[in-house]
Structures are given as C-alpha cells and as structure tokens.
Design a protein around this motif. Structure first.
Motif, short mmCIF file in Angstrom:
data_model
loop_
_atom_site.label_atom_id
_atom_site.label_comp_id
_atom_site.label_asym_id
_atom_site.label_seq_id
_atom_site.Cartn_x
_atom_site.Cartn_y
_atom_site.Cartn_z
N TRP A 197 -20.29 -21.42 9.06
CA TRP A 197 -19.40 -21.30 7.86
C TRP A 197 -19.61 -22.27 6.83
O TRP A 197 -19.26 -22.58 6.01
CB TRP A 197 -17.93 -21.60 8.49
N ASP B 107 -22.02 -24.01 3.61
CA ASP B 107 -22.36 -23.58 2.43
C ASP B 107 -23.63 -22.86 2.50
O ASP B 107 -24.08 -22.00 1.84
CB ASP B 107 -22.38 -24.60 1.17
N ARG C 189 -23.59 -19.37 4.38
CA ARG C 189 -22.99 -18.59 3.49
C ARG C 189 -23.94 -18.16 2.33
O ARG C 189 -23.89 -16.66 2.18
CB ARG C 189 -21.49 -18.89 2.96
N TYR D 219 -16.58 -17.89 -8.90
CA TYR D 219 -17.32 -17.34 -8.01
C TYR D 219 -18.72 -17.72 -7.67
O TYR D 219 -19.37 -17.87 -8.65
CB TYR D 219 -16.98 -15.74 -7.91
N THR E 291 -19.52 -10.85 -1.22
CA THR E 291 -18.79 -11.75 -0.53
C THR E 291 -18.22 -11.50 0.79
O THR E 291 -18.15 -11.98 1.88
CB THR E 291 -17.56 -12.37 -1.61
N THR F 4 -18.92 -12.32 4.68
CA THR F 4 -17.96 -12.90 5.48
C THR F 4 -18.02 -11.98 6.66
O THR F 4 -17.98 -12.69 7.90
CB THR F 4 -16.65 -12.72 4.94
N GLU G 125 -8.57 -15.15 -1.94
CA GLU G 125 -8.89 -16.64 -1.59
C GLU G 125 -8.31 -17.34 -0.68
O GLU G 125 -9.01 -18.34 -0.05
CB GLU G 125 -8.74 -17.33 -3.18
N GLU H 259 -8.28 -16.22 2.68
CA GLU H 259 -9.30 -16.08 3.37
C GLU H 259 -10.37 -17.21 3.63
O GLU H 259 -10.93 -17.43 4.47
CB GLU H 259 -9.72 -14.86 3.28
N TRP H 260 -10.69 -17.40 2.26
CA TRP H 260 -11.91 -18.39 2.15
C TRP H 260 -11.70 -19.59 2.69
O TRP H 260 -12.31 -20.54 3.20
CB TRP H 260 -12.15 -18.63 0.56
#
Length: 453
Positions: free
Chosen positions: A24, A26, A29, A81, A112, A116, A323, A325-326
């Motif tokens: 998870w 940066d 991702r 974003y 995105t 995920t 967002e 969920e982010w």
C-alpha cells in the motif's frame, strides 16, 4: 517524518508488516498506475487503436524509476488526483508527441480502481498466507490437546469441562472459513475497471470492449460485466471479510489475555527476555501481543464501517465516498497484517499449562460437575428433581466449604440408587467431555482437506 502508527519507525513492526506496508506504499501504488498504462498501450496497439510506434515509445517509459515522485506530489496537490500527473510525466518523456496516445480512452478512476484491485490481490495473498500459518498452528494445538481437560466458562464463570483442543479447534474452524471467504471473494473482486468517463466507454469508437477485455487479460484480472465506478460492494466486501478476520483474531487475543491472568495461568504468550515486562513491577508478564491485536482489530472494524459507508455513492462518479476508500482500505490491510502477525506469533509459540487447567477445574471441589451429577441421577429420580436436589447440595457445599462428593455420598436418597464409586465417576472431568474429541477430529479433517486443496 511519520505521523501514523503504521508508518512509525518505532511501531510499524508491531501494528503492521513490512510486506503489507509495501503493498500500500506510494511507490507500489504508482508502479501499478504505470503498469496499467503500459498494458493499455500494448493492448490498444495490438488492436490497431493506437500506432505501434506510439505503444513502443510509451512502454519504454512505463517504469517507476522514470516517475519523479516529488513532482507527482506537487501535481497531485494541484490537480486533486495522481493519475494525470503520472500520465503527464510519461507523455513528456516520449519523443515526437507519441506520448499523446498514453491513457487513450481511459479515465482517472479506471486506472485508480484497477490499481487498487491489483493491490488487493497482493494484500489478500499476504493475509491468506498468515491465515494458513495460524491454521496450521491451531491444528497442532488442537491435535496435541484433543483430550486435555480444561474448564469451559460462561459469563466468566466456571461452567463444565471442555478440552483445550476443543477450544483451539473452534478458532481453527473460523480461520478455515475465512480462507474460504478469501477464495470466494476473489472471483467477485479481482475484476478490472476500464469504462471511461461515465462508464459507457464512449471515448473509444471502435474496439472498446476488446480493449477492456485485453487490458484485464494483460493484468490477470477478470473483465467487468459493467462499470463499477460507483457500485462499490466489491471493495466493501473485502473490508467486511477483513473485519470478520479481525473479529476472530480478537476472540483469540481475548481468551489468551483471560487465560494469562495470574489467578488462572492456563496459557502464556511465547516468552522472550523482557517481553511484556513492567517498568516498575518485575514480576509481571503482560499479554503484550494480545493487547496489540485487540487495538488493531478494533480500528479495523471502524474502517470496515467506513467502507460500507463508501458504497453510498452519487450518480455515475461520486463526490467524496470514493476517497473514503483511499483512507480506509490501506489502513485496514496494514492493521490486519499486524494483527495476523501478532496472532501467528502467539499461536505458534503458545505455552500451555495442562496442570493449571486441571487445577482450575478442581478448585470448586466438584461443583463444576453438578450437571454431570444431575444427568447421572436423572434416570433414577427424574431430571428436574435431580436438578433441584443437586442445586441445594451445591449451595450447601459453598456455604460449608464441604466437597460436593461428601454431601452427595451422605444423602440418603442418592445413596439408595448410586454408590460412592459411581458418584466419583460422575465427578471426574475426563468422563464429561462430551463429543469434544469428535468435534476436534472433524475440524482437523476440514483443515487437512483445505490444506490438500
């Protein structure tokens, strides 16, 4: 500078795991964003939607080390974003304006959401691996203590004997179900997203569905039946399953904490010098892993609720629920990884004191065997009358501090039907374990079947 418990240089190894934090991160991702853009270019060139020369140029720059992360932060803060920032950086590295074909027909949420899902796939693999380790350890404990008597407890009071193996088999049965849930939800969750601005793929005039199918195949994901931009039951299901797993780990930690109490002393977390010690009380041995599990899974449950809330999205592209969920999904995975790590440590090295278990059964002077006596006398004097009679004798035993066997053996009505030897057999915990061993065997069979699947 880390501000959260997950990224704390002090606590990160306690409340999460390095492997899950990487999933998870940066960097991972962003690597997923780049991977998807790369796959999209390859598929669209294959279908003749974009020039092959453009795809080759785009692919040559789809590497994480070509993304300036500091610049991406600035772009994300300005735009809101990160996807456009990634696309822009790839585009600007390409020659002769060939980069204009990157991200062709896609929208920010396509990339995105698909990223995920790729992270979820990696995260679930880590979760399942730890669940397997916990299952194997619980199976060993259940088998080794299949017939080790211990007191069962109801409302924190001593109830009737069970076995420690039975207790471990109960937890094992839940872990097996969690592994089944993970296998089942993968069919619904490991699905890509490529649908364009409002989910209709209007941005690609020809080859839209072939692009969607090819992209998902390239990434090893299933093709969606329809866009799920604001239909979020799949993400919520992942969060709910992680919440269920956390509940079982919490149950494990609760029982370990209670059994580690000084007055009980039936099991102990694995010992390492200094672990769980007090700064002022040298005698203490705190259930430190169980405390961490309890804290982590409590927060996981709150995140599960947040992910359910994120399902309430507006129209075809939402204004805020997405967002949620982010924030919640990465923390859910990271915290459950920490709880799994601590739980696995506990069960793989759990110290079991069978003598203490037997001692605790015997501490009431036979009172915990009152149901066995009642059922034993039932055929002679009737179950209800036997209940009332044994109830009165139990009260007398408590008041006079007289062992129950003495009161039972001296009672004239009881003596007419059973002798002292028969009463002693009724009061033997080993004779009143019911089907504990059978239940243990059934769960162990299920574990073996799952392990061989």
């Amino acid at each position: 500078m880390a501000a959260s418990i997950i990224d704390s240089s002090i606590f990160q190894g306690i409340f999460s795991s390095d492997a899950m934090r990487h999933v998870w991160s940066d960097e991972n991702r962003t690597a997923k964003y780049v991977e998807i853009e790369r796959a999209l270019a390859i598929v669209q060139a294959r279908l003749g939607i974009i020039p092959q020369e453009a795809a080759d140029e785009i692919v040559s720059h789809c590497h994480l080390d070509q993304i300036d992360m500091a610049r991406l932060r600035q772009q994300t803060e300005r735009i809101g974003y990160p996807i456009l920032g990634v696309v822009t950086q790839i585009n600007q590295r390409c020659r002769d304006k060939l980069g204009e074909f990157v991200h062709w027909g896609a929208t920010t949420q396509d990339i995105t959401d698909t990223a995920t899902v790729l992270q979820i796939r990696e995260g679930l693999a880590l979760v399942d691996a730890d669940l397997k380790g916990i299952a194997d350890a619980l199976a060993r404990l259940a088998e080794a203590h299949r017939l080790t008597p211990m007191i069962g407890r109801s409302n924190l009071q001593q109830a009737i004997p069970v076995t420690f193996g039975y207790k471990m088999a109960g937890l094992l049965s839940a872990v097996l179900r969690h592994r089944e849930r993970i296998a089942q939800l993968k069919e619904r969750v490991l699905v890509g997203e490529f649908a364009g601005a409002a989910g209709t793929l209007a941005s690609i005039e020809k080859g839209a569905m072939d692009t969607q199918a090819g992209l998902c195949a390239e990434l090893g994901l299933k093709q969606p039946v329809i866009a799920w931009h604001t239909i979020r039951d799949n993400i919520a299901e992942v969060g709910t399953v992680l919440g269920l797993i956390g509940g079982t780990l919490g149950k494990l930690s609760m029982d370990v904490k209670l059994m580690m109490q000084t007055e009980v002393g039936e099991v102990y977390e694995p010992y390492h010098h200094g672990r769980g010690s007090s700064s002022t009380m040298p005698q203490k041995r705190n259930p430190i892993s169980s405390c961490y599990i309890h804290a982590a899974i409590s927060v996981v449950r709150q995140h599960t609720a947040a992910l359910l809330d994120a399902m309430v999205a507006d129209h075809e592209r939402s204004t805020g629920p997405w967002e949620i969920e982010w924030i919640s999904l990465p923390e859910t995975f990271c915290l459950i990884a920490g709880a799994l790590k601590q739980s696995r440590f506990v069960v793989e090295g759990l110290q079991v004191d069978a003598e203490a278990m037997r001692r605790n059964i015997e501490m009431t002077g036979g009172l915990v065997m009152s149901e066995a006596v009642m059922m034993g006398l039932g055929p002679y004097i009737g179950r209800e009358y036997a209940h009332d009679l044994v109830y009165d004798l139990c009260r007398q035993s408590l008041a006079d501090r007289t062992p129950l066997i003495e009161l039972l053996a001296a009672h004239p009505e009881i003596r007419r039907h059973v002798d002292r030897a028969a009463l002693e057999a009724m009061l033997d915990p080993a004779n009143y374990l019911g089907q504990s061993g059978v239940f243990v065997d059934r769960v162990l069979d299920a574990h073996r079947r799952q392990a061989g699947a």
